[in-house]
Scaffold this motif. Structure first.
Motif, PDB file in Angstrom:
ATOM      1  N   LEU A   1       0.829  -1.210   0.000  1.00  0.00           N
ATOM      2  CA  LEU A   1       0.000   0.000   0.000  1.00  0.00           C
ATOM      3  C   LEU A   1       0.862   1.258   0.000  1.00  0.00           C
ATOM      4  CD1 LEU A   1      -2.914  -0.911   2.455  1.00  0.00           C
ATOM      5  CD2 LEU A   1      -2.973  -0.778  -0.040  1.00  0.00           C
ATOM      6  N   LEU A   2       2.098   1.131   0.442  1.00  0.00           N
ATOM      7  CA  LEU A   2       3.016   2.277   0.364  1.00  0.00           C
ATOM      8  C   LEU A   2       3.285   2.671  -1.083  1.00  0.00           C
ATOM      9  CD1 LEU A   2       5.593   1.268   3.133  1.00  0.00           C
ATOM     10  CD2 LEU A   2       3.806   3.019   3.284  1.00  0.00           C
ATOM     11  N   VAL A   3       3.226   1.695  -1.994  1.00  0.00           N
ATOM     12  CA  VAL A   3       3.387   1.989  -3.407  1.00  0.00           C
ATOM     13  C   VAL A   3       2.098   2.579  -3.970  1.00  0.00           C
ATOM     14  CG1 VAL A   3       3.973   0.999  -5.665  1.00  0.00           C
ATOM     15  CG2 VAL A   3       5.057   0.115  -3.592  1.00  0.00           C
ATOM     16  N   ALA A   4       0.964   2.155  -3.424  1.00  0.00           N
ATOM     17  CA  ALA A   4      -0.329   2.670  -3.901  1.00  0.00           C
ATOM     18  C   ALA A   4      -0.453   4.166  -3.638  1.00  0.00           C
ATOM     19  CB  ALA A   4      -1.469   1.920  -3.221  1.00  0.00           C
TER      20      ALA A   4
ATOM     21  N   LEU B   1     -10.004   3.535 -20.450  1.00  0.00           N
ATOM     22  CA  LEU B   1     -10.518   4.585 -19.581  1.00  0.00           C
ATOM     23  C   LEU B   1      -9.482   4.927 -18.511  1.00  0.00           C
ATOM     24  CD1 LEU B   1     -14.229   3.448 -19.070  1.00  0.00           C
ATOM     25  CD2 LEU B   1     -13.358   5.246 -20.582  1.00  0.00           C
ATOM     26  N   PRO B   2      -9.338   6.184 -18.149  1.00  0.00           N
ATOM     27  CA  PRO B   2      -8.337   6.555 -17.128  1.00  0.00           C
ATOM     28  C   PRO B   2      -8.545   5.848 -15.801  1.00  0.00           C
ATOM     29  CG  PRO B   2      -9.152   8.505 -18.278  1.00  0.00           C
ATOM     30  CD  PRO B   2     -10.008   7.371 -18.730  1.00  0.00           C
ATOM     31  N   LEU B   3      -9.803   5.755 -15.352  1.00  0.00           N
ATOM     32  CA  LEU B   3     -10.057   5.127 -14.050  1.00  0.00           C
ATOM     33  C   LEU B   3      -9.746   3.639 -14.082  1.00  0.00           C
ATOM     34  CD1 LEU B   3     -11.026   5.482 -11.165  1.00  0.00           C
ATOM     35  CD2 LEU B   3     -13.372   5.114 -11.962  1.00  0.00           C
ATOM     36  N   THR B   4     -10.009   2.987 -15.211  1.00  0.00           N
ATOM     37  CA  THR B   4      -9.694   1.556 -15.329  1.00  0.00           C
ATOM     38  C   THR B   4      -8.218   1.301 -15.082  1.00  0.00           C
ATOM     39  OG1 THR B   4     -11.489   1.149 -16.899  1.00  0.00           O
ATOM     40  CG2 THR B   4      -9.665  -0.420 -16.888  1.00  0.00           C
ATOM     41  N   ASN B   5      -7.369   2.080 -15.707  1.00  0.00           N
ATOM     42  CA  ASN B   5      -5.931   1.866 -15.562  1.00  0.00           C
ATOM     43  C   ASN B   5      -5.456   2.194 -14.159  1.00  0.00           C
ATOM     44  OD1 ASN B   5      -4.681   1.308 -18.463  1.00  0.00           O
ATOM     45  ND2 ASN B   5      -6.386   2.725 -18.722  1.00  0.00           N
ATOM     46  N   ALA B   6      -6.102   3.154 -13.504  1.00  0.00           N
ATOM     47  CA  ALA B   6      -5.765   3.435 -12.111  1.00  0.00           C
ATOM     48  C   ALA B   6      -6.138   2.250 -11.220  1.00  0.00           C
ATOM     49  CB  ALA B   6      -6.486   4.699 -11.653  1.00  0.00           C
ATOM     50  N   VAL B   7      -7.328   1.705 -11.425  1.00  0.00           N
ATOM     51  CA  VAL B   7      -7.782   0.560 -10.613  1.00  0.00           C
ATOM     52  C   VAL B   7      -6.883  -0.648 -10.853  1.00  0.00           C
ATOM     53  CG1 VAL B   7      -9.672  -1.074 -10.254  1.00  0.00           C
ATOM     54  CG2 VAL B   7     -10.162   1.372 -10.494  1.00  0.00           C
ATOM     55  N   GLU B   8      -6.502  -0.882 -12.109  1.00  0.00           N
ATOM     56  CA  GLU B   8      -5.654  -2.033 -12.420  1.00  0.00           C
ATOM     57  C   GLU B   8      -4.272  -1.920 -11.789  1.00  0.00           C
ATOM     58  OE1 GLU B   8      -6.426  -4.819 -13.890  1.00  0.00           O
ATOM     59  OE2 GLU B   8      -8.490  -4.216 -14.306  1.00  0.00           O
ATOM     60  N   LEU B   9      -3.823  -0.718 -11.496  1.00  0.00           N
ATOM     61  CA  LEU B   9      -2.551  -0.545 -10.794  1.00  0.00           C
ATOM     62  C   LEU B   9      -2.698  -0.690  -9.290  1.00  0.00           C
ATOM     63  CD1 LEU B   9      -0.879   2.452 -12.697  1.00  0.00           C
ATOM     64  CD2 LEU B   9      -0.124   0.076 -12.672  1.00  0.00           C
ATOM     65  N   VAL B  10      -3.802  -0.203  -8.738  1.00  0.00           N
ATOM     66  CA  VAL B  10      -3.952  -0.138  -7.279  1.00  0.00           C
ATOM     67  C   VAL B  10      -4.499  -1.430  -6.700  1.00  0.00           C
ATOM     68  CG1 VAL B  10      -5.211   1.027  -5.422  1.00  0.00           C
ATOM     69  CG2 VAL B  10      -4.185   2.371  -7.263  1.00  0.00           C
TER      70      VAL B  10
ATOM     71  N   PRO C   1      -4.189  -4.742  -7.319  1.00  0.00           N
ATOM     72  CA  PRO C   1      -3.256  -5.800  -6.910  1.00  0.00           C
ATOM     73  C   PRO C   1      -2.442  -5.427  -5.669  1.00  0.00           C
ATOM     74  CG  PRO C   1      -3.168  -5.460  -9.281  1.00  0.00           C
ATOM     75  CD  PRO C   1      -3.970  -4.337  -8.718  1.00  0.00           C
ATOM     76  N   LEU C   2      -2.135  -4.155  -5.472  1.00  0.00           N
ATOM     77  CA  LEU C   2      -1.360  -3.740  -4.308  1.00  0.00           C
ATOM     78  C   LEU C   2      -2.143  -3.984  -3.019  1.00  0.00           C
ATOM     79  CD1 LEU C   2       0.064  -0.393  -5.760  1.00  0.00           C
ATOM     80  CD2 LEU C   2       1.182  -2.634  -5.667  1.00  0.00           C
ATOM     81  N   PHE C   3      -3.462  -3.812  -3.063  1.00  0.00           N
ATOM     82  CA  PHE C   3      -4.292  -4.140  -1.908  1.00  0.00           C
ATOM     83  C   PHE C   3      -4.255  -5.630  -1.610  1.00  0.00           C
ATOM     84  CE2 PHE C   3      -5.833   0.080  -2.063  1.00  0.00           C
ATOM     85  CZ  PHE C   3      -6.638   0.310  -0.948  1.00  0.00           C
ATOM     86  N   MET C   4      -4.087  -6.429  -2.646  1.00  0.00           N
ATOM     87  CA  MET C   4      -4.065  -7.888  -2.508  1.00  0.00           C
ATOM     88  C   MET C   4      -2.658  -8.413  -2.275  1.00  0.00           C
ATOM     89  SD  MET C   4      -6.640  -8.467  -5.742  1.00  0.00           S
ATOM     90  CE  MET C   4      -6.140 -10.165  -5.924  1.00  0.00           C
ATOM     91  N   ASP C   5      -1.700  -7.516  -2.016  1.00  0.00           N
ATOM     92  CA  ASP C   5      -0.305  -7.869  -1.780  1.00  0.00           C
ATOM     93  C   ASP C   5       0.320  -8.536  -3.001  1.00  0.00           C
ATOM     94  OD1 ASP C   5       1.965  -7.758  -0.222  1.00  0.00           O
ATOM     95  OD2 ASP C   5       1.655  -9.731   0.672  1.00  0.00           O
ATOM     96  N   GLN C   6      -0.101  -8.049  -4.196  1.00  0.00           N
ATOM     97  CA  GLN C   6       0.474  -8.502  -5.453  1.00  0.00           C
ATOM     98  C   GLN C   6       0.985  -7.296  -6.222  1.00  0.00           C
ATOM     99  OE1 GLN C   6      -2.549 -10.599  -7.630  1.00  0.00           O
ATOM    100  NE2 GLN C   6      -2.663 -12.322  -6.187  1.00  0.00           N
ATOM    101  N   TRP C   7       1.799  -7.563  -7.255  1.00  0.00           N
ATOM    102  CA  TRP C   7       2.225  -6.501  -8.152  1.00  0.00           C
ATOM    103  C   TRP C   7       1.318  -6.486  -9.375  1.00  0.00           C
ATOM    104  CZ3 TRP C   7       5.089  -3.146  -5.880  1.00  0.00           C
ATOM    105  CH2 TRP C   7       6.038  -3.537  -4.926  1.00  0.00           C
ATOM    106  N   PRO C   8       1.053  -5.325  -9.942  1.00  0.00           N
ATOM    107  CA  PRO C   8       0.207  -5.257 -11.147  1.00  0.00           C
ATOM    108  C   PRO C   8       0.792  -6.095 -12.275  1.00  0.00           C
ATOM    109  CG  PRO C   8       0.560  -3.062 -10.228  1.00  0.00           C
ATOM    110  CD  PRO C   8       1.482  -3.989  -9.483  1.00  0.00           C
ATOM    111  N   GLN C   9      -0.100  -6.665 -13.106  1.00  0.00           N
ATOM    112  CA  GLN C   9       0.339  -7.545 -14.184  1.00  0.00           C
ATOM    113  C   GLN C   9       0.936  -6.769 -15.365  1.00  0.00           C
ATOM    114  OE1 GLN C   9      -3.067  -9.981 -15.161  1.00  0.00           O
ATOM    115  NE2 GLN C   9      -2.786 -11.310 -13.380  1.00  0.00           N
ATOM    116  N   GLN C  10       0.402  -5.592 -15.659  1.00  0.00           N
ATOM    117  CA  GLN C  10       0.905  -4.788 -16.780  1.00  0.00           C
ATOM    118  C   GLN C  10       1.141  -3.348 -16.317  1.00  0.00           C
ATOM    119  OE1 GLN C  10      -2.414  -5.705 -19.551  1.00  0.00           O
ATOM    120  NE2 GLN C  10      -0.872  -6.650 -20.862  1.00  0.00           N
ATOM    121  N   PRO C  11       2.075  -3.152 -15.391  1.00  0.00           N
ATOM    122  CA  PRO C  11       2.253  -1.797 -14.849  1.00  0.00           C
ATOM    123  C   PRO C  11       2.705  -0.778 -15.881  1.00  0.00           C
ATOM    124  CG  PRO C  11       4.055  -3.245 -14.174  1.00  0.00           C
ATOM    125  CD  PRO C  11       3.032  -4.112 -14.820  1.00  0.00           C
TER     126      PRO C  11
END
Length: 276
Positions: free
Chosen positions: A161-164, A227-236, A238-248
């Motif tokens: 979450l520090l990265v988020a 969509l801008p919000l889609t790409n924001a959600v796709e980055l954030v 996985p971080l909540f789930m303690d994973q790294w985004p798949q296509q950062p």
């Protein structure tokens, strides 16, 4: 023989679409907004976090009891975690948009604060840059408070979450840049209803905030990918789930391109409004 001198050529007016001028002169304007806002910081914070927390409690715990676990990126997660990771991006979007619309319009058109500032060595481009960063700061302040509540509720304790946190700052910058376009076009406060109703609300439902985008028809999902919000959600998320985004890289580039294009258009339209 008398010679007739040709009239001097009129100086050409610089194009409003010239590149935005970036300088540190935006900083005093940013500090001015901060000093004014400090008097209303607590009511502003309560107003900004109350609605997203109501969404989180009502849907996360209410609907979450019916939905149960969800499959996200190959991992089973509670619905409230799925919702929280999307709603924090939605909160950054709404907070930045509100500040860059209603508050910026008040300073620009109603209170004439911008005109007073531009009587100093600060240029119009500096004022727009300050408003963009100020709206992003307000968004970051809001999501930081919301993240604190989520941590207290035990929704996620991922150290990622520090990265988020910086990602959410970029989300605020992106949506404040987009909102400043509509600020430059507005004749009154009622104009902003079109933006919230026709742009932000559909984006909320198409960007995977409340339900997985896999449920969408293929064509709608293909549009949703950009969509801008889609790409924001796709980055954030996985971080909540303690994973790294798949296509950062892809999501980051979409956000950067959207921010640069939106800010350039916002500056150009604001110059046109002020005939600068």
């Amino acid at each position: 023989m008398q010679t007739v001198s040709s009239p001097a050529a009129a100086p050409s007016t610089p194009s409003v679409w010239r590149p935005p001028s970036l300088s540190l002169r935006f900083w005093p304007v940013f500090l001015r907004n901060l000093l004014v806002w400090r008097k209303l910081a607590i009511p502003s914070l309560v107003g900004n976090i109350a609605e997203p927390l109501m969404w989180l409690v009502a849907f996360g715990y209410g609907m979450g009891a019916l939905v149960g676990q969800m499959q996200v990126h190959g991992q089973q997660v509670p619905y409230i975690l799925f919702l929280a990771s999307g709603s924090v991006c939605m909160s950054a979007m709404n907070a930045a948009s509100f500040e860059a619309l209603y508050s910026a319009f008040s300073r620009m058109h109603v209170q004439k604060t911008w005109e007073g500032i531009m009587n100093t060595p600060v240029a119009l481009d500096d004022v727009v840059l300050a408003e963009m960063f100020w709206a992003a700061f307000k968004a970051l302040f809001t999501v930081t408070a919301i993240l604190g509540v989520m941590l207290a509720l035990g929704i996620s304790h991922s150290p990622k979450l520090l990265v988020a946190w910086p990602v959410l700052l970029c989300v605020g910058v992106m949506f404040s840049s987009i909102a400043l376009i509509f600020n430059a076009l507005a004749k009154g406060y009622d104009f902003f209803t079109y933006y919230f109703t026709l742009v932000l609300t559909p984006m909320m439902f198409l960007s995977g905030v409340f339900f997985p985008r896999e449920q969408l028809p293929p064509l709608v999902r293909a549009i949703s990918d950009w969509l801008p919000l889609t790409n924001a959600v796709e980055l954030v998320r996985p971080l909540f789930m303690d994973q790294w985004p798949q296509q950062p890289l892809r999501h980051g580039l979409v956000m950067v391109a959207t921010t640069v294009a939106a800010y350039w258009v916002a500056v150009a339209l604001t110059r046109k409004r002020f005939k600068a």
